[in-house]
Design a protein around this motif. Structure first.
Motif, PDB file in Angstrom:
ATOM      1  N   LEU A  29      12.111   3.489  -4.113  1.00  0.00           N
ATOM      2  CA  LEU A  29      11.584   2.970  -4.936  1.00  0.00           C
ATOM      3  C   LEU A  29      10.544   1.954  -3.593  1.00  0.00           C
ATOM      4  CD1 LEU A  29      10.008   1.196  -6.974  1.00  0.00           C
ATOM      5  CD2 LEU A  29      11.839  -0.039  -6.773  1.00  0.00           C
ATOM      6  N   GLY A  30      11.611   1.292  -2.832  1.00  0.00           N
ATOM      7  CA  GLY A  30      10.893   1.009  -1.756  1.00  0.00           C
ATOM      8  C   GLY A  30       9.879   1.687  -0.666  1.00  0.00           C
ATOM      9  N   SER A  33       6.584   1.850  -2.414  1.00  0.00           N
ATOM     10  CA  SER A  33       6.114   0.936  -2.855  1.00  0.00           C
ATOM     11  C   SER A  33       5.521   0.519  -1.391  1.00  0.00           C
ATOM     12  CB  SER A  33       6.920  -0.088  -2.519  1.00  0.00           C
ATOM     13  OG  SER A  33       6.472  -1.908  -2.458  1.00  0.00           O
ATOM     14  N   THR A  34       5.459   0.386  -0.115  1.00  0.00           N
ATOM     15  CA  THR A  34       5.177   1.176   0.611  1.00  0.00           C
ATOM     16  C   THR A  34       3.578   1.688   1.017  1.00  0.00           C
ATOM     17  OG1 THR A  34       7.058   0.333   1.985  1.00  0.00           O
ATOM     18  CG2 THR A  34       5.482   1.039   3.691  1.00  0.00           C
ATOM     19  N   LEU A  36       1.990   2.544  -1.826  1.00  0.00           N
ATOM     20  CA  LEU A  36       0.950   1.862  -2.862  1.00  0.00           C
ATOM     21  C   LEU A  36       0.081   1.547  -1.974  1.00  0.00           C
ATOM     22  CD1 LEU A  36      -0.417   2.021  -5.669  1.00  0.00           C
ATOM     23  CD2 LEU A  36       1.182   0.296  -5.958  1.00  0.00           C
ATOM     24  N   GLU A  37       1.321   0.182  -0.669  1.00  0.00           N
ATOM     25  CA  GLU A  37       0.358  -0.447  -0.502  1.00  0.00           C
ATOM     26  C   GLU A  37      -0.419  -0.224   0.580  1.00  0.00           C
ATOM     27  OE1 GLU A  37       3.054  -3.614   1.643  1.00  0.00           O
ATOM     28  OE2 GLU A  37       4.110  -4.018   0.013  1.00  0.00           O
ATOM     29  N   THR A  40      -3.694   1.221  -1.644  1.00  0.00           N
ATOM     30  CA  THR A  40      -4.352   0.171  -1.706  1.00  0.00           C
ATOM     31  C   THR A  40      -5.074  -1.002  -1.147  1.00  0.00           C
ATOM     32  OG1 THR A  40      -2.793  -0.879  -3.969  1.00  0.00           O
ATOM     33  CG2 THR A  40      -4.067  -2.048  -3.068  1.00  0.00           C
TER      34      THR A  40
END
Length: 181
Positions: A29-30, A33-34, A36-37, A40
């Motif tokens: 998940l981490g 998340s990284t 995805l950032e 983005t």
């Protein structure tokens, strides 16, 4: 001993498969998340670039349209400026034919009226003549004569010696006039 084991922390292997799976899930998940950032940020960069390009293109389109309109106006103004001598010559012919009522004189009057109409639709206007207050923007005073002035004492156009013209508000040729003193 079981009592001694109660106070110590268990490792992931000892705690069982649920904790190991949860830690693996948290780690994944981490990473997601990284990622995805990062994606983005990249998306935002591309969107910003697209918006800038679109704005530049819109400005280019507006500038091109404006330049084309201005060039067309300059071309029309140049053509109409060259037509002023033709208009003057028609005026001389009309003056000479004013006492004639034959077909040639009527034809000249018709052609003159049509030429004036076409030029007026394109934006040609006469500079105000006899009776108008003298305006050095529109008039070129070549002589003075006795006569009435405006209430403010300003000279008035008494006679037009050569017609003046404006094209879309700009003076193409000032009128040569005699003004009152």
């Amino acid at each position: 001993s079981p009592a001694g084991e109660a106070g110590r922390d268990l490792t992931a292997d000892e705690a069982g498969p649920d904790i190991a799976a949860a830690e693996a899930f948290a780690s994944a998940l981490g990473e997601l998340s990284t990622a995805l950032e990062a994606v983005t940020r990249e998306r935002d960069t591309y969107l910003d670039h697209l918006r800038r390009e679109r704005a530049q293109f819109e400005n280019y389109r507006k500038r091109s349209t404006r330049e084309l309109t201005e060039a067309s106006g300059r071309g029309a103004e140049a053509l109409i400026s060259q037509m002023l001598s033709v208009l003057d010559n028609f005026g001389y012919v009309l003056e000479a034919a004013k006492d004639h009522d034959d077909a040639v004189a009527k034809g000249v009057r018709m052609v003159h009226a049509e030429l004036r109409d076409v030029l007026a639709r394109a934006g040609l206007e006469d500079v105000p003549g006899v009776g108008a207050p003298f305006d050095p923007t529109w008039h070129d005073a070549v002589m003075q004569v006795e006569g009435e002035t405006t209430q403010e004492g300003e000279p008035v156009v008494a006679q037009v010696l050569r017609n003046g013209y404006r094209f879309k508000g700009r003076v193409l040729r000032p009128a040569s006039v005699a003004v009152t003193q």
